[in-house]
Design a protein around this motif. Structure first.
Motif, PDB file in Angstrom:
ATOM      1  N   SER A 185      -4.621   2.142  -8.466  1.00  0.00           N
ATOM      2  CA  SER A 185      -4.950   3.196  -9.424  1.00  0.00           C
ATOM      3  C   SER A 185      -3.987   3.075 -10.594  1.00  0.00           C
ATOM      4  O   SER A 185      -2.766   3.092 -10.406  1.00  0.00           O
ATOM      5  CB  SER A 185      -4.824   4.582  -8.782  1.00  0.00           C
ATOM      6  OG  SER A 185      -5.780   4.753  -7.766  1.00  0.00           O
ATOM      7  N   ASP A 231      -6.517  -3.188  -4.321  1.00  0.00           N
ATOM      8  CA  ASP A 231      -7.009  -1.983  -4.995  1.00  0.00           C
ATOM      9  C   ASP A 231      -5.825  -1.209  -5.539  1.00  0.00           C
ATOM     10  O   ASP A 231      -4.812  -1.037  -4.850  1.00  0.00           O
ATOM     11  CB  ASP A 231      -7.783  -1.096  -4.016  1.00  0.00           C
ATOM     12  CG  ASP A 231      -8.845  -1.872  -3.248  1.00  0.00           C
ATOM     13  OD1 ASP A 231      -9.899  -2.152  -3.826  1.00  0.00           O
ATOM     14  OD2 ASP A 231      -8.581  -2.209  -2.074  1.00  0.00           O
ATOM     15  N   LYS A 251      -0.383   2.644  -8.924  1.00  0.00           N
ATOM     16  CA  LYS A 251      -0.218   2.968  -7.509  1.00  0.00           C
ATOM     17  C   LYS A 251      -1.078   2.024  -6.690  1.00  0.00           C
ATOM     18  O   LYS A 251      -2.234   1.767  -7.029  1.00  0.00           O
ATOM     19  CB  LYS A 251      -0.631   4.419  -7.228  1.00  0.00           C
ATOM     20  CG  LYS A 251      -0.483   4.799  -5.764  1.00  0.00           C
ATOM     21  CD  LYS A 251      -0.989   6.199  -5.490  1.00  0.00           C
ATOM     22  CE  LYS A 251      -0.908   6.509  -3.989  1.00  0.00           C
ATOM     23  NZ  LYS A 251      -1.491   7.825  -3.652  1.00  0.00           N
ATOM     24  N   ASP A 301      -3.393   1.314  -3.833  1.00  0.00           N
ATOM     25  CA  ASP A 301      -4.282   1.951  -2.870  1.00  0.00           C
ATOM     26  C   ASP A 301      -4.485   1.075  -1.635  1.00  0.00           C
ATOM     27  O   ASP A 301      -4.947   1.540  -0.598  1.00  0.00           O
ATOM     28  CB  ASP A 301      -5.625   2.263  -3.529  1.00  0.00           C
ATOM     29  CG  ASP A 301      -5.467   3.230  -4.700  1.00  0.00           C
ATOM     30  OD1 ASP A 301      -4.609   4.136  -4.613  1.00  0.00           O
ATOM     31  OD2 ASP A 301      -6.183   3.070  -5.712  1.00  0.00           O
ATOM     32  N   SER A 302      -4.190  -0.223  -1.779  1.00  0.00           N
ATOM     33  CA  SER A 302      -4.053  -1.162  -0.675  1.00  0.00           C
ATOM     34  C   SER A 302      -2.969  -2.131  -1.116  1.00  0.00           C
ATOM     35  O   SER A 302      -2.448  -1.999  -2.228  1.00  0.00           O
ATOM     36  CB  SER A 302      -5.374  -1.901  -0.405  1.00  0.00           C
ATOM     37  OG  SER A 302      -5.694  -2.763  -1.488  1.00  0.00           O
ATOM     38  N   LYS A 360       0.829  -1.207   0.000  1.00  0.00           N
ATOM     39  CA  LYS A 360       0.000   0.000   0.000  1.00  0.00           C
ATOM     40  C   LYS A 360       0.863   1.256   0.000  1.00  0.00           C
ATOM     41  O   LYS A 360       1.814   1.380   0.766  1.00  0.00           O
ATOM     42  CB  LYS A 360      -0.922   0.011   1.225  1.00  0.00           C
ATOM     43  CG  LYS A 360      -1.840   1.218   1.286  1.00  0.00           C
ATOM     44  CD  LYS A 360      -2.737   1.171   2.504  1.00  0.00           C
ATOM     45  CE  LYS A 360      -3.632   2.408   2.560  1.00  0.00           C
ATOM     46  NZ  LYS A 360      -4.535   2.381   3.740  1.00  0.00           N
ATOM     47  N   LYS A 396      -9.144   4.434 -10.604  1.00  0.00           N
ATOM     48  CA  LYS A 396      -9.211   3.538  -9.451  1.00  0.00           C
ATOM     49  C   LYS A 396      -9.817   2.193  -9.853  1.00  0.00           C
ATOM     50  O   LYS A 396     -10.879   2.142 -10.481  1.00  0.00           O
ATOM     51  CB  LYS A 396     -10.032   4.175  -8.326  1.00  0.00           C
ATOM     52  CG  LYS A 396      -9.318   5.350  -7.669  1.00  0.00           C
ATOM     53  CD  LYS A 396     -10.031   5.815  -6.432  1.00  0.00           C
ATOM     54  CE  LYS A 396      -9.254   6.926  -5.730  1.00  0.00           C
ATOM     55  NZ  LYS A 396      -7.936   6.458  -5.242  1.00  0.00           N
ATOM     56  N   SER A 452       4.262   2.720  -5.693  1.00  0.00           N
ATOM     57  CA  SER A 452       3.871   2.868  -7.094  1.00  0.00           C
ATOM     58  C   SER A 452       5.001   2.382  -7.985  1.00  0.00           C
ATOM     59  O   SER A 452       6.149   2.239  -7.554  1.00  0.00           O
ATOM     60  CB  SER A 452       3.530   4.330  -7.413  1.00  0.00           C
ATOM     61  OG  SER A 452       4.630   5.170  -7.162  1.00  0.00           O
TER      62      SER A 452
END
Length: 237
Positions: free
Chosen positions: A198, A196, A221, A223-224, A173, A203, A176
């Motif tokens: 992006s 998750d 990236k 997100d989690s 998380k 997203k 990236s």
């Protein structure tokens, strides 16, 4: 830049009891004329096979077939004389060419097999059938790109008969990574296996897919904590 978004709950679905399958693109009884392919990426099936069950011997021709196990053990046998078991971390590819028969079964009676099965339209038709399998180190995809498929025999991963490259990354998380296309005329289809992410600020959640072309790089990236499959493929065939 052109994009196409496929949310997980928009996929085709078939539950045969022994097989629970989600289809990103039209397959079997699921047909959507707007979802036939992304360039040469023709099939992206997300399969769960019950213990001891599987696909009996059946034919393929002129298709590149890539299997990516996510959980469990899948036993493969084909008319080229190959009999192998693949598990998480293994990548299997078969160039069906002029024609091949194969079967795929869950080797275990007491647990499921989860796998992605991907079909790619070939660069050259009617070649001699080939089979390849490789075991990859799971730690080599942690917060970096791990190439698992390419058109070049000297590159990492299995070799297929198409100008396509696949990579997997597992990002913690907040981390990236940038993916740079090997061929700028290709497109990229990003599929979120877990978590998750992006992708170019779009997203995505678990099992969502995003196709992008007319670009040279994409940014991913986390997100989690996430696992993403990146498939770079030609857009024309």
């Amino acid at each position: 830049m052109t994009t196409i978004l496929h949310k997980a709950d928009s996929r085709g679905h078939a539950n045969h009891g022994w097989l629970d399958s989600h289809h990103t693109f039209s397959f079997a009884n699921y047909y959507d004329p707007k979802r036939m392919n992304f360039g040469v990426l023709r099939v992206l099936n997300d399969d769960v096979i019950a213990g001891g069950r599987g696909f009996g011997k059946h034919p393929h021709e002129n298709m590149e077939i890539i299997s990516i196990p996510l959980f469990g053990d899948l036993e493969h046998e084909d008319s080229m004389g190959n009999k192998e078991v693949i598990k998480e971390g293994d990548i299997q590819a078969m160039s069906a060419g002029t024609g091949v028969f194969h079967s795929e079964y869950n080797k275990n009676e007491d647990k499921e097999v989860h796998l992605l099965q991907i079909w790619i339209l070939p660069k050259k038709r009617n070649i001699d059938p080939t089979y390849s399998q490789i075991s990859m180190k799971l730690e080599d995809r942690k917060n970096k790109l791990q190439q698992i498929v390419s058109p070049n025999q000297d590159d990492a991963g299995v070799t297929i008969n198409q100008n396509a490259w696949f990579n997997i990354t597992e990002l913690d998380k907040g981390n990236s990574i940038e993916y740079k296309l090997n061929d700028k005329t290709n497109g990229v289809y990003a599929f979120v296996i877990e978590g998750d992410a992006s992708v170019n600020d779009q997203k995505l959640n678990r099992r969502d897919g995003l196709g992008i072309h007319e670009i040279e790089t994409i940014d991913i990236k986390a997100d989690s904590d996430t696992k993403v499959l990146i498939m770079e493929v030609p857009m024309t065939f």
